[in-house]
Scaffold this active site. Structure first.
Site, PDB file in Angstrom:
ATOM      1  N   HIS A 224      16.019 -38.387  73.987  1.00  0.00           N
ATOM      2  CA  HIS A 224      17.085 -37.575  74.550  1.00  0.00           C
ATOM      3  C   HIS A 224      16.689 -37.009  75.906  1.00  0.00           C
ATOM      4  O   HIS A 224      17.495 -36.961  76.845  1.00  0.00           O
ATOM      5  CB  HIS A 224      17.432 -36.445  73.578  1.00  0.00           C
TER       6      HIS A 224
ATOM      7  N   GLU B 275      17.089 -39.679  78.430  1.00  0.00           N
ATOM      8  CA  GLU B 275      18.507 -39.890  78.732  1.00  0.00           C
ATOM      9  C   GLU B 275      18.955 -38.959  79.860  1.00  0.00           C
ATOM     10  O   GLU B 275      19.673 -39.361  80.778  1.00  0.00           O
ATOM     11  CB  GLU B 275      19.345 -39.657  77.482  1.00  0.00           C
ATOM     12  N   HIS B 276      18.536 -37.701  79.805  1.00  0.00           N
ATOM     13  CA  HIS B 276      18.843 -36.744  80.876  1.00  0.00           C
ATOM     14  C   HIS B 276      18.152 -37.135  82.181  1.00  0.00           C
ATOM     15  O   HIS B 276      18.753 -37.117  83.256  1.00  0.00           O
ATOM     16  CB  HIS B 276      18.354 -35.347  80.483  1.00  0.00           C
TER      17      HIS B 276
END
Length: 431
Positions: A58, A61-62
């Protein structure tokens, strides 16, 4: 070699090609629209992480939106805004997806930008530090929303300290401990061509998409490289790790999830389980909604849900209500599940649930984003594309006996309870 996977009035023209390096490309042509949605899927999610790097997928992803070797974050955002498009991403337990929704004429831009993100991100130390704060704020936002927090708590209660039990977001401690080497290493180990799938749906032409993807990925299509092994072969608990989980909060409502282990995503009984889920808690006519909300007015929201993973799954019932009503709500949920486990569903309920699932599926495929998503999930999760008509036929084939058998198995399993509200641990024993 290009394969034609579907061509009928329910689905569009679906084609699949594997490019050099193992990159798979799937498209679905929808002539009646003026837009296109492109997705680049990576076969990695939070389930593949160790506790030491929890939240890496995650976080990455950012971070990929912060800049590449040829574009800064502002340039990426400006290019998409200039054509009125939308670009975003999401991370799940078993995959990550970067997507863009644009006018069909702007598809070349979408391919160029997304390919740049997933192949040429810089992941600098400065960007990592600024984005670390953003991810920590996202965790805090989750914690401030009880209806969100209870779902992560349920996974932890059910699966314990296993990859499936840990939050996609990671923890404050794991995010604070991630270094640039951790996150960039995750990127270089996981974002290899064989782990990626490109999907596009809308006013697209398969050959055009192949040409755009080939140009955008360039030499990377011929680079040798295999992604690091996934961690999905680890044993999955067949019963809840704990009977209860609690987050004590001074909330007006108590938020609770009662549930158990479910079926894996390749289990053929998942169609019968979907019918059970729809009839038990999937809509306004479902047993739990009618019994708990309509007849007694005990809750505003109540419903059930199924999730499917590789070799594992969950079935759960969510409800939010005042603390004084919790014992009665839980009693009614348990009685409702026990009744279906013992007696199955009526023929009318089975027919209604099948109709609900079929209608919601077809209506949910009216936009390019949902079609793009279906292509990606089919390829990554199932390794095959099932035409819409085939899925509808499998739902039609579900009968009362299959429903009775799968309900008896699911609802006969040990359950666990996750609660967010003004409670102490000792209160859960009474619940």
């Amino acid at each position: 070699m290009t394969q034609l996977l579907d061509l009928d009035e329910v689905g569009g023209r679906v084609e699949r090609t594997t490019l050099p390096g193992g990159l798979r490309v799937l498209t679905e042509t929808m002539p009646g629209v003026l837009s296109a949605t492109l997705g680049i899927w990576v076969d990695v999610g939070s389930r593949d992480e160790t506790p030491a790097v929890a939240g890496s997928s995650h976080f990455l992803e950012h971070l990929l939106f912060k800049g590449t070797t040829s574009r800064g974050a502002l340039e990426i955002a400006t290019a998409m805004d200039a054509v009125g498009g939308e670009m975003n991403a999401f991370t799940a337990k078993e995959h990550t997806c970067f997507y863009a929704n644009v006018l069909a004429s702007d598809l070349p831009l979408a391919v160029t930008l997304l390919a740049d993100l997933v192949t040429a991100a810089t992941n600098t130390a400065a960007d990592l530090e600024s984005e670390r704060t953003v991810v920590l704020e996202e965790i805090a936002m989750r914690d401030d929303e009880p209806a969100d927090a209870v779902h992560d708590l349920f996974s932890e209660t059910l699966f314990g300290d296993t990859p499936l039990g840990r939050s996609v977001l990671g923890t404050v401690e794991s995010i604070e401990g991630l270094s640039r080497a951790d996150v960039d290493g995750w990127y270089r180990q996981r974002y290899a061509m064989p782990a990626m799938v490109v999907t596009a749906a809308g006013r697209v032409d398969h050959q055009q998409v192949l040409d755009l993807v080939t140009a955008a990925f360039g030499d990377r299509l011929t680079e040798a490289g295999e992604p690091a092994p996934l961690r999905r072969g680890e044993p999955v608990p067949d019963r809840p790790a704990r009977s209860t989980g609690l987050i004590t909060r001074r909330t007006e409502q108590t938020h609770l999830l009662l549930g158990t282990t479910g079926l894996g995503r390749l289990d053929e009984r998942r169609y019968a389980a979907a019918v059970v889920d729809a009839a038990v808690g999937g809509g306004m006519s479902s047993r739990l909604f009618q019994e708990i909300r309509e007849k007694r007015g005990l809750v505003y929201s109540v419903g059930s849900a199924l999730t499917h993973y590789a070799g594992a799954g969950t079935f759960s019932v969510y409800a939010g209500c005042a603390r004084k009503r919790v014992p009665e709500v839980l009693r009614l949920i348990r009685e409702g599940l026990d009744g279906v486990a013992a007696d199955g569903l009526t023929s009318e309920e089975v027919a209604r649930a099948r109709g609900q699932l079929k209608g919601s599926m077809v209506l949910g495929l009216e936009d390019t984003g949902s079609r793009m998503s279906r292509l990606g999930k089919s390829e990554l999760s199932y390794g095959e594309y099932l035409p819409v008509r085939e899925v509808l036929a499998r739902l039609d084939a579900v009968d009362e006996q299959q429903v009775r058998e799968v309900a008896a198995e699911l609802f006969g399993r040990p359950t666990c309870l996750a609660v967010v509200g003004p409670y102490r641990e000792s209160d859960l024993d009474r619940l």
